[in-house]
Design a protein around this motif. Sequence first.
Motif, PDB file in Angstrom:
ATOM      1  N   VAL A 148       0.862  -1.175   0.000  1.00 56.21           N
ATOM      2  CA  VAL A 148       0.000   0.000   0.000  1.00 56.21           C
ATOM      3  C   VAL A 148       0.896   1.222   0.000  1.00 56.21           C
ATOM      4  O   VAL A 148       1.727   1.394   0.888  1.00 56.21           O
ATOM      5  N   THR A 149       0.757   2.042  -1.015  1.00 57.32           N
ATOM      6  CA  THR A 149       1.524   3.281  -1.061  1.00 57.32           C
ATOM      7  C   THR A 149       0.551   4.434  -0.874  1.00 57.32           C
ATOM      8  O   THR A 149      -0.348   4.648  -1.676  1.00 57.32           O
ATOM      9  N   ASN A 150       0.711   5.098   0.211  1.00 56.57           N
ATOM     10  CA  ASN A 150      -0.152   6.235   0.506  1.00 56.57           C
ATOM     11  C   ASN A 150       0.342   7.459  -0.240  1.00 56.57           C
ATOM     12  O   ASN A 150       1.542   7.743  -0.250  1.00 56.57           O
ATOM     13  N   PRO A 151      -0.562   8.200  -0.873  1.00 54.41           N
ATOM     14  CA  PRO A 151      -0.132   9.421  -1.545  1.00 54.41           C
ATOM     15  C   PRO A 151       0.421  10.421  -0.532  1.00 54.41           C
ATOM     16  O   PRO A 151      -0.017  10.467   0.615  1.00 54.41           O
ATOM     17  N   LEU A 152       1.396  11.182  -0.987  1.00 54.65           N
ATOM     18  CA  LEU A 152       2.026  12.145  -0.089  1.00 54.65           C
ATOM     19  C   LEU A 152       1.117  13.320   0.225  1.00 54.65           C
ATOM     20  O   LEU A 152       1.185  13.887   1.290  1.00 54.65           O
ATOM     21  N   LEU A 206      -2.803  15.533  -1.172  1.00 50.81           N
ATOM     22  CA  LEU A 206      -4.056  15.481  -1.912  1.00 50.81           C
ATOM     23  C   LEU A 206      -3.849  15.715  -3.398  1.00 50.81           C
ATOM     24  O   LEU A 206      -4.469  15.050  -4.232  1.00 50.81           O
ATOM     25  N   ALA A 207      -2.974  16.625  -3.756  1.00 54.08           N
ATOM     26  CA  ALA A 207      -2.732  16.918  -5.167  1.00 54.08           C
ATOM     27  C   ALA A 207      -2.211  15.677  -5.899  1.00 54.08           C
ATOM     28  O   ALA A 207      -2.661  15.369  -7.004  1.00 54.08           O
ATOM     29  N   LEU A 208      -1.300  14.940  -5.269  1.00 57.74           N
ATOM     30  CA  LEU A 208      -0.782  13.728  -5.897  1.00 57.74           C
ATOM     31  C   LEU A 208      -1.852  12.643  -5.988  1.00 57.74           C
ATOM     32  O   LEU A 208      -1.908  11.894  -6.967  1.00 57.74           O
ATOM     33  N   ALA A 209      -2.711  12.566  -4.989  1.00 53.11           N
ATOM     34  CA  ALA A 209      -3.792  11.582  -5.023  1.00 53.11           C
ATOM     35  C   ALA A 209      -4.750  11.883  -6.168  1.00 53.11           C
ATOM     36  O   ALA A 209      -5.169  10.987  -6.899  1.00 53.11           O
ATOM     37  N   ILE A 210      -5.099  13.139  -6.347  1.00 49.71           N
ATOM     38  CA  ILE A 210      -5.996  13.533  -7.437  1.00 49.71           C
ATOM     39  C   ILE A 210      -5.326  13.292  -8.782  1.00 49.71           C
ATOM     40  O   ILE A 210      -5.940  12.761  -9.711  1.00 49.71           O
ATOM     41  N   GLU A 211      -4.075  13.649  -8.885  1.00 53.67           N
ATOM     42  CA  GLU A 211      -3.336  13.438 -10.129  1.00 53.67           C
ATOM     43  C   GLU A 211      -3.286  11.952 -10.480  1.00 53.67           C
ATOM     44  O   GLU A 211      -3.511  11.560 -11.633  1.00 53.67           O
ATOM     45  N   GLY A 212      -3.039  11.104  -9.502  1.00 55.00           N
ATOM     46  CA  GLY A 212      -2.999   9.674  -9.747  1.00 55.00           C
ATOM     47  C   GLY A 212      -4.351   9.115 -10.151  1.00 55.00           C
ATOM     48  O   GLY A 212      -4.443   8.215 -10.982  1.00 55.00           O
ATOM     49  N   HIS A 213      -5.394   9.662  -9.571  1.00 54.79           N
ATOM     50  CA  HIS A 213      -6.745   9.192  -9.876  1.00 54.79           C
ATOM     51  C   HIS A 213      -7.133   9.489 -11.320  1.00 54.79           C
ATOM     52  O   HIS A 213      -7.803   8.696 -11.965  1.00 54.79           O
ATOM     53  N   PHE A 214      -6.711  10.635 -11.838  1.00 56.30           N
ATOM     54  CA  PHE A 214      -7.097  11.048 -13.186  1.00 56.30           C
ATOM     55  C   PHE A 214      -6.007  10.800 -14.228  1.00 56.30           C
ATOM     56  O   PHE A 214      -6.157  11.178 -15.384  1.00 56.30           O
ATOM     57  N   ALA A 215      -4.912  10.141 -13.853  1.00 52.07           N
ATOM     58  CA  ALA A 215      -3.805   9.902 -14.772  1.00 52.07           C
ATOM     59  C   ALA A 215      -4.222   9.066 -15.976  1.00 52.07           C
ATOM     60  O   ALA A 215      -3.674   9.212 -17.062  1.00 52.07           O
TER      61      ALA A 215
END
Length: 87
Positions: free
Chosen positions: A44-48, A50-59
Amino acid sequence: MNSITIQNFDDDLKNRLQKRAEYSGRSIEEEAKEILRAVLTEKVTNPLNLALAIEGHFAQFGDFKLPMIPREPLREPPNFEELHDSP
């Protein structure tokens, strides 16, 4: 090897586990072990942030740019002194 006992195991969960075990061709015990093994060994890699989490979600949608939203000038703040001075 250690053993565990799960008390008050919900009947619905037990039935679902039994159906899953039958589908996989395993015993209930082996199916439970497989589920635990799969869940506990995945990385499990937790995003650092919120911006990275959103970017990963829409990549998956590729590289695109959002249109700029025009901004309006700020309005004057309300003057509460006028309300305070009135009788």
